[in-house]
Design a protein around this motif. Structure first.
Motif, short mmCIF file in Angstrom:
data_model
loop_
_atom_site.label_atom_id
_atom_site.label_comp_id
_atom_site.label_asym_id
_atom_site.label_seq_id
_atom_site.Cartn_x
_atom_site.Cartn_y
_atom_site.Cartn_z
N VAL A 1 1.03 -0.97 0.13
CA VAL A 1 0.26 -0.09 0.02
C VAL A 1 0.62 1.40 -0.28
O VAL A 1 0.60 2.72 -0.90
N LEU A 2 1.72 1.71 0.44
CA LEU A 2 3.01 2.45 0.61
C LEU A 2 3.41 2.75 -0.47
O LEU A 2 4.37 3.56 -0.40
N GLY A 3 3.53 1.68 -1.06
CA GLY A 3 4.47 1.81 -2.81
C GLY A 3 5.27 0.90 -2.68
O GLY A 3 6.11 1.11 -3.45
N CYS A 4 6.23 0.00 -1.51
CA CYS A 4 7.12 -0.50 -1.96
C CYS A 4 7.07 -1.84 -3.11
O CYS A 4 5.95 -2.21 -3.21
N LYS A 5 7.71 -1.55 -4.11
CA LYS A 5 7.78 -2.68 -5.61
C LYS A 5 9.05 -3.80 -5.39
O LYS A 5 8.73 -4.43 -6.19
N LEU B 1 11.33 -7.55 5.31
CA LEU B 1 11.38 -6.87 6.37
C LEU B 1 9.99 -6.78 6.89
O LEU B 1 9.59 -6.86 7.86
N SER B 2 9.10 -7.79 6.33
CA SER B 2 7.84 -8.06 6.65
C SER B 2 7.58 -9.14 7.41
O SER B 2 6.90 -9.00 8.70
N THR B 3 8.69 -10.11 7.12
CA THR B 3 9.21 -10.96 8.35
C THR B 3 10.33 -10.79 9.53
O THR B 3 9.79 -11.03 10.79
N SER B 4 11.20 -9.60 8.78
CA SER B 4 12.26 -9.35 10.26
C SER B 4 11.31 -8.48 11.37
O SER B 4 10.87 -8.96 12.56
N LEU B 5 9.88 -7.50 10.96
CA LEU B 5 9.67 -6.65 11.57
C LEU B 5 8.41 -7.35 12.58
O LEU B 5 7.90 -7.00 13.18
N GLY B 6 7.86 -7.79 11.90
CA GLY B 6 6.30 -9.40 11.61
C GLY B 6 7.24 -9.79 12.79
O GLY B 6 6.21 -9.59 14.07
N GLU C 1 17.05 -5.06 14.91
CA GLU C 1 17.94 -4.49 14.76
C GLU C 1 18.10 -5.50 12.35
O GLU C 1 18.82 -4.02 12.31
N LYS C 2 17.47 -5.95 12.26
CA LYS C 2 17.86 -6.34 11.14
C LYS C 2 16.59 -5.81 10.17
O LYS C 2 16.85 -5.03 9.35
N SER C 3 15.14 -5.38 10.79
CA SER C 3 14.52 -4.61 10.46
C SER C 3 14.84 -3.49 10.38
O SER C 3 14.49 -2.41 8.98
N PHE C 4 15.46 -2.38 11.39
CA PHE C 4 16.30 -1.36 10.72
C PHE C 4 16.87 -1.05 10.00
O PHE C 4 17.16 0.18 9.22
N ASP C 5 18.08 -1.90 9.73
CA ASP C 5 18.44 -2.19 8.66
C ASP C 5 17.69 -1.96 7.34
O ASP C 5 18.21 -0.90 6.31
N LEU C 6 16.91 -3.04 7.15
CA LEU C 6 15.96 -2.45 5.51
C LEU C 6 15.25 -2.06 5.51
O LEU C 6 14.73 -1.74 4.56
N ILE C 7 15.07 -0.98 6.94
CA ILE C 7 14.27 0.10 6.57
C ILE C 7 14.97 1.41 5.88
O ILE C 7 14.24 1.55 5.59
N SER C 8 16.18 0.76 6.57
CA SER C 8 16.69 2.42 5.65
C SER C 8 17.22 1.99 4.23
O SER C 8 17.39 2.92 3.69
N LYS C 9 16.75 1.02 3.71
CA LYS C 9 16.67 0.02 2.45
C LYS C 9 15.25 1.36 1.41
O LYS C 9 15.32 0.76 0.52
N LEU C 10 14.73 1.73 2.55
CA LEU C 10 13.08 1.72 1.44
C LEU C 10 13.70 3.27 1.19
O LEU C 10 14.03 4.12 1.85
N ASP C 11 12.15 3.79 0.29
CA ASP C 11 12.57 5.33 0.15
C ASP C 11 11.53 5.31 0.99
O ASP C 11 11.29 5.12 1.96
N LYS C 12 12.53 7.56 1.35
CA LYS C 12 11.49 7.91 2.37
C LYS C 12 11.36 8.56 2.74
O LYS C 12 10.32 7.90 3.58
N LYS C 13 10.09 8.25 1.28
CA LYS C 13 8.37 8.47 1.74
C LYS C 13 7.69 7.08 2.40
O LYS C 13 6.70 6.98 3.03
N ILE C 14 8.55 6.29 2.07
CA ILE C 14 7.65 4.84 2.27
C ILE C 14 8.36 4.98 3.37
O ILE C 14 7.14 3.94 4.59
#
Length: 278
Positions: free
Chosen positions: A137-141, A149-154, A217-230
């Motif tokens: 929904v946020l636009g990640c392709k 990311l959905s696995t680690s943060l989930g 820890e893994k999640s925050f590393d993966l989040i840094s790879k997302l587009d800023k708006k996402i």
């Protein structure tokens, strides 16, 4: 936004509400609709209706999901809102069915000390699938990034919920701590009310906490790879859940009550931190 959806989301006062409140209208409606669906299924499972009626309702929702993807008119208000607000974002049917199956794992019998395999299946449905849908929904392709990311943060968020709600869950005969962690702590019983008074419970909780910490820890590393708006909304949600985790970590895993709490003001500050980068 549909009044029923809005009422469910506002009533919850959840971290999800605060993390997604600043999204553009279309995205916010989709996210809130998905959240309302989760809450609705939770309410079915946790409700006071007869078990046969609960199972009947869950089976009806399986058909409702089929209707949504077969482009038939959904029978329920929430179903129609999923079709209207969410399908434009190419939500996989497997995410909705996984979510439905996992939330209803407590039917007909409550989950008690699942195996690690069943534990991960549970987390995959109740937390990872919503994360996957939200990222779309946020636009990640990037499909691999969505999966990772959905696995680690989930997992991190759901473990935080399990650690926070261990006493509350035990009162309704539920115990989500994996049996392997209980045995490692020297706890042989899987009776929730016996486990929460066992002197070694803190050891099992600490082992589960180690899993969550690594996933954060893994999640925050993966989040840094997302587009800023996402990344902003996802980061806001992660900040709030991580704060709950940190409160429990700092006070010690032998403490199960009271549940950690975060004020609306602090949640807002964490959201602003995520959006401003400060």
């Amino acid at each position: 936004m549909n009044k029923i959806i809005k009422k469910i989301v506002k009533k919850s006062g959840s971290s999800f509400f605060w993390g997604m409140h600043m999204l553009p209208t279309k995205e916010r409606r989709a996210i809130y609709t998905l959240y309302a669906f989760c809450r609705h299924i939770d309410d079915i499972v946790d409700g006071n209706e007869a078990m046969s009626h609960k199972i009947e309702l869950i089976n009806a929702w399986k058909k409702e999901i089929d209707n949504i993807y077969d482009k038939k008119v959904p029978a329920s208000c929430i179903g129609r809102n999923i079709y209207k607000n969410c399908m434009r974002f190419n939500i996989p049917k497997s995410d909705l069915t996984s979510l439905l199956s996992s939330i209803s794992m407590d039917l007909p019998n409550p989950v008690q000390a699942p195996s690690m395999d069943d534990f991960y299946k549970y987390c995959q449905g109740v937390a990872c699938a919503p994360g996957s849908m939200s990222l779309r929904v946020l636009g990640c392709k990037d499909e691999q990034l969505i999966k990772d990311l959905s696995t680690s943060l989930g997992v991190a968020m759901q473990v935080t919920n399990i650690l926070r709600d261990v006493r509350e869950d035990a009162m309704v005969d539920r115990l989500y701590i994996p049996k392997e962690f209980l045995l490692k702590a020297g706890i042989e019983s899987v009776d929730p009310k016996e486990v929460i008074i066992d002197k070694n419970l803190s050891v099992a909780r600490e082992e589960l906490a180690k899993l969550a910490f690594k996933q954060y820890e893994k999640s925050f590393d993966l989040i840094s790879k997302l587009d800023k708006k996402i990344s902003r909304s996802i980061k806001a949600l992660a900040y709030v859940y991580k704060r709950y985790f940190d409160i429990m970590q700092n006070r010690g895993w032998e403490v199960i009550s009271p549940k950690p709490s975060i004020s609306h003001f602090l949640k807002l500050l964490l959201v602003l931190k995520a959006y401003t980068g400060r």
